[in-house]
Design a protein around this motif. Structure first.
Motif, PDB file in Angstrom:
ATOM      1  N   LYS A 175       9.075 -19.378  64.260  1.00 59.59           N
ATOM      2  CA  LYS A 175       9.420 -19.686  65.648  1.00 59.59           C
ATOM      3  C   LYS A 175      10.689 -18.935  66.064  1.00 59.59           C
ATOM      4  CE  LYS A 175       7.217 -24.225  65.666  1.00 59.59           C
ATOM      5  NZ  LYS A 175       7.362 -25.673  65.959  1.00 59.59           N
ATOM      6  N   SER A 176      10.735 -17.669  65.692  1.00 62.37           N
ATOM      7  CA  SER A 176      11.897 -16.842  65.997  1.00 62.37           C
ATOM      8  C   SER A 176      12.023 -16.589  67.493  1.00 62.37           C
ATOM      9  CB  SER A 176      11.793 -15.502  65.256  1.00 62.37           C
ATOM     10  OG  SER A 176      11.791 -15.699  63.862  1.00 62.37           O
ATOM     11  N   THR A 177      13.257 -16.429  67.937  1.00 58.37           N
ATOM     12  CA  THR A 177      13.514 -16.192  69.353  1.00 58.37           C
ATOM     13  C   THR A 177      14.266 -14.884  69.553  1.00 58.37           C
ATOM     14  OG1 THR A 177      15.580 -17.466  69.260  1.00 58.37           O
ATOM     15  CG2 THR A 177      13.585 -18.651  69.927  1.00 58.37           C
ATOM     16  N   PHE A 178      14.101 -14.312  70.739  1.00 58.88           N
ATOM     17  CA  PHE A 178      14.749 -13.070  71.115  1.00 58.88           C
ATOM     18  C   PHE A 178      15.593 -13.274  72.363  1.00 58.88           C
ATOM     19  CE2 PHE A 178      11.296 -11.935  68.438  1.00 58.88           C
ATOM     20  CZ  PHE A 178      11.712 -10.800  67.758  1.00 58.88           C
ATOM     21  N   ASP A 179      16.761 -12.652  72.359  1.00 55.09           N
ATOM     22  CA  ASP A 179      17.699 -12.772  73.461  1.00 55.09           C
ATOM     23  C   ASP A 179      17.488 -11.605  74.425  1.00 55.09           C
ATOM     24  OD1 ASP A 179      21.348 -13.034  73.597  1.00 55.09           O
ATOM     25  OD2 ASP A 179      19.880 -12.877  75.186  1.00 55.09           O
ATOM     26  N   PHE A 180      16.896 -11.894  75.591  1.00 50.97           N
ATOM     27  CA  PHE A 180      16.665 -10.879  76.605  1.00 50.97           C
ATOM     28  C   PHE A 180      17.604 -11.078  77.782  1.00 50.97           C
ATOM     29  CE2 PHE A 180      12.163 -10.939  74.908  1.00 50.97           C
ATOM     30  CZ  PHE A 180      12.295  -9.742  74.239  1.00 50.97           C
ATOM     31  N   CYS A 181      18.004  -9.993  78.385  1.00 49.25           N
ATOM     32  CA  CYS A 181      18.737 -10.037  79.654  1.00 49.25           C
ATOM     33  C   CYS A 181      20.004 -10.883  79.565  1.00 49.25           C
ATOM     34  CB  CYS A 181      17.831 -10.566  80.772  1.00 49.25           C
ATOM     35  SG  CYS A 181      16.308  -9.633  80.947  1.00 49.25           S
ATOM     36  N   GLY A 182      20.666 -10.833  78.425  1.00 54.68           N
ATOM     37  CA  GLY A 182      21.944 -11.508  78.304  1.00 54.68           C
ATOM     38  C   GLY A 182      21.869 -13.010  78.223  1.00 54.68           C
ATOM     39  N   GLY A 183      20.968 -13.561  77.428  1.00 53.40           N
ATOM     40  CA  GLY A 183      20.967 -14.994  77.195  1.00 53.40           C
ATOM     41  C   GLY A 183      19.660 -15.714  77.463  1.00 53.40           C
ATOM     42  N   MET A 184      18.600 -15.006  77.804  1.00 50.89           N
ATOM     43  CA  MET A 184      17.293 -15.636  78.019  1.00 50.89           C
ATOM     44  C   MET A 184      16.548 -15.638  76.678  1.00 50.89           C
ATOM     45  SD  MET A 184      16.334 -13.827  81.668  1.00 50.89           S
ATOM     46  CE  MET A 184      14.805 -14.745  81.919  1.00 50.89           C
ATOM     47  N   MET A 185      16.415 -16.824  76.078  1.00 49.61           N
ATOM     48  CA  MET A 185      15.856 -16.938  74.733  1.00 49.61           C
ATOM     49  C   MET A 185      14.350 -17.156  74.790  1.00 49.61           C
ATOM     50  SD  MET A 185      18.643 -16.387  73.261  1.00 49.61           S
ATOM     51  CE  MET A 185      17.935 -16.410  71.638  1.00 49.61           C
ATOM     52  N   PHE A 186      13.601 -16.196  74.257  1.00 49.75           N
ATOM     53  CA  PHE A 186      12.137 -16.230  74.257  1.00 49.75           C
ATOM     54  C   PHE A 186      11.614 -16.390  72.839  1.00 49.75           C
ATOM     55  CE2 PHE A 186      12.901 -14.407  78.356  1.00 49.75           C
ATOM     56  CZ  PHE A 186      11.788 -14.717  79.126  1.00 49.75           C
ATOM     57  N   GLN A 187      10.799 -17.406  72.613  1.00 49.13           N
ATOM     58  CA  GLN A 187      10.132 -17.579  71.329  1.00 49.13           C
ATOM     59  C   GLN A 187       8.926 -16.655  71.249  1.00 49.13           C
ATOM     60  OE1 GLN A 187       8.771 -21.570  70.464  1.00 49.13           O
ATOM     61  NE2 GLN A 187       7.412 -20.872  68.828  1.00 49.13           N
TER      62      GLN A 187
END
Length: 214
Positions: A72-84
């Motif tokens: 369930k890893s998440t990625f930080d897009f656009c300076g703080g938008m966390m997407f699983q």
């Protein structure tokens, strides 16, 4: 490996880690920060640290993607938008088979060089919904997802293209794909829309309030 520029469409891979800037297409870029759940046998450092990751996976990108999904890893897009990162069941199964075949498999996802940070810079790129599950993937940006890792209700959902995937892009999504345009003018699909088009379990999977952009 970093993940997709902000956001959806078909996805291409580009290595490394950092912060990502917004783009109209959704290629994996050089500058995306990954944060991982620790609830797995795979070390969080292996998933996040480029040198440990490259040593551990040794070119088995399919296994890396499976581990990101399973953790369930998440990625930080656009300076703080966390997407699983969420793989469809069919794509998870397919990538698992590729991973088991090893790094030399011809079906291993390919990583584009860092100077190809947008889909439009990939060799042979065309404005179409075409995807091959190797260089390009079908995906959705899903919002208002119940219990999404990262705490923001955001998910990147990848599905199997050109195959039997009940979570895959619907005929309407394929016909209307326009990921090169600005999000403001594109169609965000509600759960009932997607279920009517063929993704019957969308709200069961992501929650009653979830909606998506492909």
């Amino acid at each position: 490996l970093a993940l997709f520029a902000c956001l959806s469409s078909a996805f291409a891979f580009v290595p490394a880690a950092g912060n990502v800037s917004r783009g109209s297409s959704s290629s994996m870029t050089k500058n995306t920060v990954l944060k991982s759940s620790a609830a797995s046998e795979v070390s969080a450092n292996v998933l996040v640290d480029p040198s440990q990751r490259d040593t551990h996976y040794d070119g088995n990108v399919a296994q890396y993607l499976c581990d990101l999904h399973d953790n369930k890893s998440t990625f930080d897009f656009c300076g703080g938008m966390m997407f699983q990162l969420v793989l469809s069941d069919a794509l998870r199964s397919q990538l698992g088979k590729v991973a088991a075949a090893g790094s030399a498999s011809s079906e291993q996802p390919k990583i584009a060089p860092s100077n190809q940070g947008l889909m439009s810079t990939l060799p042979g790129y065309e404005q179409s919904a075409a995807a091959d599950n190797i260089e390009l993937f079908h995906g959705r940006e899903v919002r208002k997802v119940k219990d999404a890792a990262g705490g923001m209700g955001f998910v990147l959902h990848l599905s199997l293209a050109n195959g039997n995937d009940v979570e895959g892009w619907t005929e309407n999504e394929i016909a209307g794909y326009d990921g090169w345009k600005h999000d403001v003018g594109r169609v965000w699909r509600t759960g009932d829309m997607l279920e009517e088009e063929g993704f019957r379990t969308f709200r069961e999977k992501f929650g009653p309030q979830a909606f998506a952009l492909h």
